[in-house]
Design a protein around this motif. Structure first.
Motif, PDB file in Angstrom:
ATOM      1  N   GLU A   4       0.831  -1.206   0.000  1.00  9.51           N
ATOM      2  CA  GLU A   4       0.000   0.000   0.000  1.00  9.51           C
ATOM      3  C   GLU A   4       0.863   1.252   0.000  1.00  9.51           C
ATOM      4  O   GLU A   4       0.580   2.226  -0.724  1.00  9.51           O
ATOM      5  CB  GLU A   4      -0.916  -0.011   1.213  1.00  9.51           C
ATOM      6  N   ARG A   5       1.922   1.258   0.781  1.00  3.86           N
ATOM      7  CA  ARG A   5       2.783   2.443   0.854  1.00  3.86           C
ATOM      8  C   ARG A   5       3.562   2.640  -0.435  1.00  3.86           C
ATOM      9  O   ARG A   5       3.829   3.783  -0.837  1.00  3.86           O
ATOM     10  CB  ARG A   5       3.714   2.331   2.050  1.00  3.86           C
ATOM     11  N   LEU A   6       3.945   1.563  -1.088  1.00  5.59           N
ATOM     12  CA  LEU A   6       4.605   1.695  -2.389  1.00  5.59           C
ATOM     13  C   LEU A   6       3.656   2.317  -3.415  1.00  5.59           C
ATOM     14  O   LEU A   6       4.067   3.129  -4.253  1.00  5.59           O
ATOM     15  CB  LEU A   6       5.079   0.327  -2.870  1.00  5.59           C
ATOM     16  N   GLY A   7       2.374   1.943  -3.320  1.00  5.54           N
ATOM     17  CA  GLY A   7       1.392   2.560  -4.212  1.00  5.54           C
ATOM     18  C   GLY A   7       1.254   4.052  -3.955  1.00  5.54           C
ATOM     19  O   GLY A   7       1.122   4.860  -4.900  1.00  5.54           O
ATOM     20  N   LYS A   8       1.290   4.449  -2.688  1.00  8.19           N
ATOM     21  CA  LYS A   8       1.214   5.874  -2.369  1.00  8.19           C
ATOM     22  C   LYS A   8       2.457   6.614  -2.851  1.00  8.19           C
ATOM     23  O   LYS A   8       2.379   7.777  -3.271  1.00  8.19           O
ATOM     24  CB  LYS A   8       1.033   6.061  -0.869  1.00  8.19           C
TER      25      LYS A   8
END
Length: 472
Positions: free
Chosen positions: A16-20
């Motif tokens: 999820e953080r990589l997507g952000k």
């Protein structure tokens, strides 16, 4: 949740953080090389009145440590080096799109920079109203949950996480640095010269310990990481410097625990024309100065104890203190007597732990000076025999002809069965020493008077050279 479930959840959070992060990259360049910060959190609290009255726009940077959403507003505590400050983001100030992006893509652990003005909330907390913000670093891994995941094991193994999560740990680091600076200033004011001695040594010495060994390829020579800096500092005294000291890294390739590290910092100082009583005086003045700077009314808190330095230091002969705390008088006692006392306390005296040099003499008990009276200062030879590794120093001195010195950081020694038994008896009685009480056994070094011999390689080259070591 099982360990496998925790791993899957962590993997999902990282994804999820990589997507952000990709969303930030789509907005523009990531990670600016510099952020023009105008104030720290501590400076904002000091200059609050002036900055608030003038409506000055300030720029601060720090790590997000929590998120509190309330409709069209968000409150974030921002942690920087000196402390923390709250920031307040409002949709009307940032605009609908920027506020929505701010709200969706920032996570706990991210480092951001913000511009804004100061105000006080209804609860009285100093806050920065955000008018502009930018991402400085994206945290791709979630931080541990402070009250459940930050156990002692994790804090000890990953100190950077401990520093992120606990302001008191940061304060401990700052306090240590300030203490070292104060010790340095004190010694310089006493006319000591700070020096630097070799870490790689062809012959290690100055203490009893197993060294780390390495190889110098250019010289094709085996070298050792120093276990103490004593011998090189003595060479400086021989060379003509009358007062020297060094903060040094020492290395001992032995057992370790939470209070004993194979790599540790030591301060060691030497002065010519001094005896051990002068070193006692020096150390007492140093401790009183540190207490005045970092204590409160001559008192220092240590765990559950409060140490009061207001009444000065008591100079206590070692065996007298041992008798008072254990109820056993070891004066004049030979090995058989010590073994009998050990048996009474259920302490096993293991054979094969060779006797100390003094205990092999025909008529001299192990604790007494070999000569009938102390020799002159020009014939003193100091021989240290630590009992076991110590965890801390205690300000207890001996003023008679058999001085003793508490070991601040020693190697694993070869103990005789006699000293092993006495130490074990003291441990069973759970004795305490000096102004700091403890339930842990103390560790000591015996200093033995010996007549000078021409073949003694460790005799003092100056009549009054002595060492004071203190481990921080």
């Amino acid at each position: 949740m099982s360990g496998n479930g925790n791993d899957q959840q962590r993997h999902r959070l990282i994804e999820e953080r990589l997507g952000k992060l990709e969303a930030f990259a789509a907005r523009g360049p990531l990670y600016p090389h510099v952020f023009a910060r105008t104030h720290t959190s501590a400076e904002l609290h000091v200059e609050e009145a002036e900055l608030t009255a003038n409506g000055t726009v300030v720029s601060i940077a720090g790590r997000i440590m929590a998120k509190r959403k309330a409709g069209k507003t968000i409150f974030l505590p921002l942690y920087d080096g000196p402390g923390k400050i709250q920031i307040y983001a409002r949709r009307d100030d940032l605009g609908e799109d920027d506020f929505a992006f701010f709200k969706k893509n920032l996570d706990v652990g991210d480092i951001i920079g913000v511009d804004g003005t100061l105000f006080r909330t209804q609860t009285g907390e100093l806050t920065v109203r955000v008018s502009r913000w930018e991402l400085l670093a994206k945290a791709l891994r979630p931080l541990p949950e402070k009250w459940h995941d930050m156990g002692l094991e994790l804090r000890s193994r990953k100190r950077h996480l401990d520093l992120i999560m606990n302001l008191e740990t940061r304060e401990r680091f700052r306090r240590r640095s300030a203490i070292l600076a104060e010790v340095r200033d004190f010694l310089v004011a006493e006319d000591f010269l700070e020096v630097e001695t070799p870490v790689l040594q062809p012959l290690y010495g100055g203490a009893t310990a197993r060294p780390f060994k390495t190889h110098h390829h250019a010289l094709d020579q085996t070298l050792y990481l120093r276990i103490a800096d004593e011998l090189y500092l003595k060479r400086l005294i021989v060379g003509g410097f009358e007062k020297v000291f060094e903060f040094c890294k020492d290395f001992r390739n032995e057992g370790m625990d939470r209070t004993h590290n194979p790599e540790f910092t030591m301060m060691e100082c030497y002065a010519a024309y001094w005896d051990y009583t002068r070193v006692m005086d020096l150390f007492e003045r140093l401790m009183l100065r540190l207490v005045a700077r970092f204590g409160s009314d001559g008192r220092v808190a240590y765990g559950e104890h409060v140490i009061d330095f207001g009444n000065g230091f008591r100079r206590l002969p070692y065996l007298e203190g041992l008798r008072a705390k254990t109820g056993v008088d070891f004066r004049g006692m030979d090995r058989a007597g010590v073994a009998a006392v050990a048996a009474q306390h259920g302490v096993e005296v293991k054979p094969g732990m060779g006797p100390t040099r003094s205990s092999t003499r025909s008529s001299a008990p192990w604790w007494s000076p070999i000569s009938s009276s102390p020799p002159s200062s020009s014939t003193i030879h100091w021989s240290s025999r630590p009992w076991r590794s110590a965890t801390a120093t205690t300000p207890i001195w001996s003023s008679d002809s058999r001085p003793s010195w508490p070991v601040s950081r020693s190697a694993t020694p070869s103990r005789s069965s006699t000293t092993h038994a006495i130490n074990a008896v003291a441990s069973r009685r759970r004795w305490s020493c000096g102004p700091r009480a403890t339930t842990k056994p103390r560790s000591w070094t015996r200093i033995i008077w010996k007549p000078w011999r021409p073949d003694c390689r460790r005799r003092a080259d100056s009549a009054s050279v002595w060492t004071a070591s203190s481990c921080f």
